[in-house]
Design a protein around this motif. Structure first.
Motif, mmCIF file in Angstrom:
data_model
loop_
_atom_site.group_PDB
_atom_site.id
_atom_site.type_symbol
_atom_site.label_atom_id
_atom_site.label_comp_id
_atom_site.label_asym_id
_atom_site.label_seq_id
_atom_site.Cartn_x
_atom_site.Cartn_y
_atom_site.Cartn_z
ATOM 1 N N ASP A 284 1.075 42.452 48.256
ATOM 2 C CA ASP A 284 1.813 41.444 49.006
ATOM 3 C C ASP A 284 2.202 41.951 50.395
ATOM 4 O O ASP A 284 2.468 43.146 50.580
ATOM 5 C CB ASP A 284 3.090 41.049 48.251
ATOM 6 C CG ASP A 284 2.782 40.475 46.886
ATOM 7 O OD1 ASP A 284 1.753 39.798 46.756
ATOM 8 O OD2 ASP A 284 3.564 40.707 45.945
ATOM 9 N N LEU B 251 -4.389 32.415 53.521
ATOM 10 C CA LEU B 251 -5.779 32.430 53.064
ATOM 11 C C LEU B 251 -6.380 31.032 53.090
ATOM 12 O O LEU B 251 -7.529 30.844 53.481
ATOM 13 C CB LEU B 251 -5.853 33.005 51.641
ATOM 14 C CG LEU B 251 -5.506 34.489 51.483
ATOM 15 C CD1 LEU B 251 -5.605 34.886 50.019
ATOM 16 C CD2 LEU B 251 -6.407 35.365 52.332
ATOM 17 N N ALA B 252 -5.588 30.045 52.673
ATOM 18 C CA ALA B 252 -6.101 28.676 52.618
ATOM 19 C C ALA B 252 -6.403 28.134 54.004
ATOM 20 O O ALA B 252 -7.385 27.408 54.202
ATOM 21 C CB ALA B 252 -5.094 27.772 51.906
ATOM 22 N N ARG C 45 4.313 35.841 48.698
ATOM 23 C CA ARG C 45 3.088 35.381 48.046
ATOM 24 C C ARG C 45 2.763 33.943 48.443
ATOM 25 O O ARG C 45 1.593 33.596 48.618
ATOM 26 C CB ARG C 45 3.240 35.505 46.527
ATOM 27 C CG ARG C 45 3.299 36.964 46.071
ATOM 28 C CD ARG C 45 3.306 37.116 44.574
ATOM 29 N NE ARG C 45 3.250 38.532 44.199
ATOM 30 C CZ ARG C 45 3.177 38.971 42.933
ATOM 31 N NH1 ARG C 45 3.150 38.095 41.931
ATOM 32 N NH2 ARG C 45 3.114 40.267 42.681
ATOM 33 N N GLU C 46 3.771 33.123 48.610
ATOM 34 C CA GLU C 46 3.540 31.752 49.063
ATOM 35 C C GLU C 46 2.917 31.743 50.460
ATOM 36 O O GLU C 46 1.960 31.006 50.729
ATOM 37 C CB GLU C 46 4.860 30.975 49.068
ATOM 38 C CG GLU C 46 5.427 30.697 47.691
ATOM 39 C CD GLU C 46 6.745 29.956 47.774
ATOM 40 O OE1 GLU C 46 7.183 29.646 48.909
ATOM 41 O OE2 GLU C 46 7.345 29.682 46.719
ATOM 42 N N SER D 294 1.998 30.182 58.748
ATOM 43 C CA SER D 294 2.865 30.095 57.575
ATOM 44 C C SER D 294 4.142 30.882 57.776
ATOM 45 O O SER D 294 5.072 30.763 56.965
ATOM 46 C CB SER D 294 2.122 30.621 56.340
ATOM 47 O OG SER D 294 0.934 29.892 56.121
ATOM 48 N N TYR E 260 1.265 34.185 51.905
ATOM 49 C CA TYR E 260 -0.060 34.804 51.885
ATOM 50 C C TYR E 260 -1.116 33.825 51.391
ATOM 51 O O TYR E 260 -2.223 33.755 51.943
ATOM 52 C CB TYR E 260 -0.045 36.052 51.013
ATOM 53 C CG TYR E 260 -1.332 36.839 51.054
ATOM 54 C CD1 TYR E 260 -1.771 37.421 52.244
ATOM 55 C CD2 TYR E 260 -2.125 36.990 49.916
ATOM 56 C CE1 TYR E 260 -2.962 38.134 52.291
ATOM 57 C CE2 TYR E 260 -3.309 37.707 49.952
ATOM 58 C CZ TYR E 260 -3.729 38.268 51.143
ATOM 59 O OH TYR E 260 -4.902 38.975 51.191
ATOM 60 N N GLN E 261 -0.786 33.049 50.348
ATOM 61 C CA GLN E 261 -1.731 32.054 49.849
ATOM 62 C C GLN E 261 -2.005 30.989 50.913
ATOM 63 O O GLN E 261 -3.136 30.517 51.069
ATOM 64 C CB GLN E 261 -1.180 31.398 48.577
ATOM 65 C CG GLN E 261 -1.119 32.342 47.381
ATOM 66 C CD GLN E 261 -2.481 32.886 46.984
ATOM 67 O OE1 GLN E 261 -3.482 32.176 47.052
ATOM 68 N NE2 GLN E 261 -2.524 34.141 46.579
ATOM 69 N N ALA E 262 -0.950 30.612 51.637
ATOM 70 C CA ALA E 262 -1.123 29.620 52.707
ATOM 71 C C ALA E 262 -1.985 30.184 53.827
ATOM 72 O O ALA E 262 -2.795 29.468 54.426
ATOM 73 C CB ALA E 262 0.234 29.188 53.242
#
Length: 325
Positions: free
Chosen positions: A17, A157-158, A150-151, A107, A153-155
């Motif tokens: 993370d 990547l998306a 983590r939220e 993000s 990081y996912q954003a």
């Protein structure tokens, strides 16, 4: 300052993370702050700048663009100095930090780069997800927000976001040596300059190419008959000029526009301010419309036409033109 296994207590392992923390900026608790050792600048994104209700007049101009690892370039809205507090009393620091205001999707609200980490004399641990820094009352620290990290990081990547920015450094005093080449024999005023590091073969080919295309050079205004004397270069105020630069940069990056050359026609840029205070860039197609008048072919007013060659009636049903008068 040191880190040990005890400092990783509470961190969900294993993990990769990012280090995301909360800081107090201008008196407001601000979340979604990325600690990035790879960034050479502190960044605050425009939505966060606006949510903090900061006065745009505090911005100072900043000319150098920011460059990401993917070589994307973005120009900042300016640079602003903000009061930032890190840690909890009594082991905390309050410092004036410079941030570049950037208007692009992210993000995160803020990125803390190497300038601040060095100013705090801070040490970071990606394993422990913690920042430590010296204060007059001992070593202060800031812990992670792993769920929010983590939220984000996912954003990232998306959306394929860039969040590590480097200030493009301008190299000075490294201009290549040039030589003057005469393109027309006996006319000393018709010259140009080429680099002196070219190979002999490339130099010969380049000079020959320039001589073959001598007609594209303009040595005086008499060599530019295609340009109307009344045409004037449009100049914008600094604020509008920056708005045009930002918009063109975004369109180039997105691949919506590309550079082309039109020697006989050019549409001017027009700026219109929206209700939210932002500038909207439009194109003035007045001259283009004059050059290409509207085709005014009226639709038939009868519902029956006669084909004179075939002698048959052709019924034209107007269902597709409901409401036609």
């Amino acid at each position: 300052m040191s880190f040990n296994e005890a400092n990783a207590k509470g961190v969900k392992q294993p993990h990769n993370d990012p280090l995301v923390i909360m800081l107090t900026i201008e008196g407001f608790n601000t979340k979604r702050i990325l600690m990035d050792n790879g960034s050479s600048a502190n960044i605050i994104y425009l939505p966060a700048f606006q949510q903090l209700k900061l006065d745009p007049k505090r911005l100072s101009s900043f000319d150098s663009p920011l460059v990401s690892f993917s070589e994307d370039r973005v120009y900042s809205r300016g640079i602003v100095t903000l009061t930032v507090t890190v840690g909890t009393y009594p082991m905390q620091l309050t410092r004036q930090l410079d941030f570049l205001v950037v208007d692009c999707p992210s993000s995160y609200n803020v990125i803390i780069g190497r300038p601040t980490l060095n100013k705090w004399k801070a040490a970071t641990s990606t394993y422990c997800l913690k920042v430590k820094f010296p204060t007059d009352n001992g070593v202060g620290e800031v812990k992670r927000d792993q769920v929010l990290a983590r939220e984000c990081y996912q954003a990232v990547l998306a959306a394929n976001e860039n969040h590590t920015w480097m200030i493009e450094e301008k190299e000075e005093g490294k201009m290549e040596a040039l030589e003057t080449v005469e393109l027309a024999e006996g006319e000393a005023n018709k010259t140009t300059k080429i680099g002196m590091t070219l190979s002999p073969e490339m130099r010969t080919r380049l000079i020959q190419f320039l001589k073959e295309n001598l007609d594209v050079f303009a040595w005086s205004y008499k060599d530019m008959p295609g340009i109307a004397p009344e045409q004037r270069r449009r100049v914008f105020a600094p604020e509008r000029d920056q708005a045009v630069t930002d918009e063109v940069t975004k369109l180039l990056t997105a691949g919506f526009i590309r550079e082309v050359y039109y020697p006989e026609w050019l549409a001017n840029v027009v700026l219109v301010k929206n209700a939210n205070g932002k500038w909207r860039m439009c194109i003035d197609f007045t001259d283009l419309n004059k050059a290409y008048p509207k085709d005014s072919f009226p639709l038939p007013r009868i519902n029956q036409l006669v084909d004179s060659t075939a002698g048959h009636k052709l019924l034209m049903f107007m269902d597709a033109f409901s409401g036609y008068n």
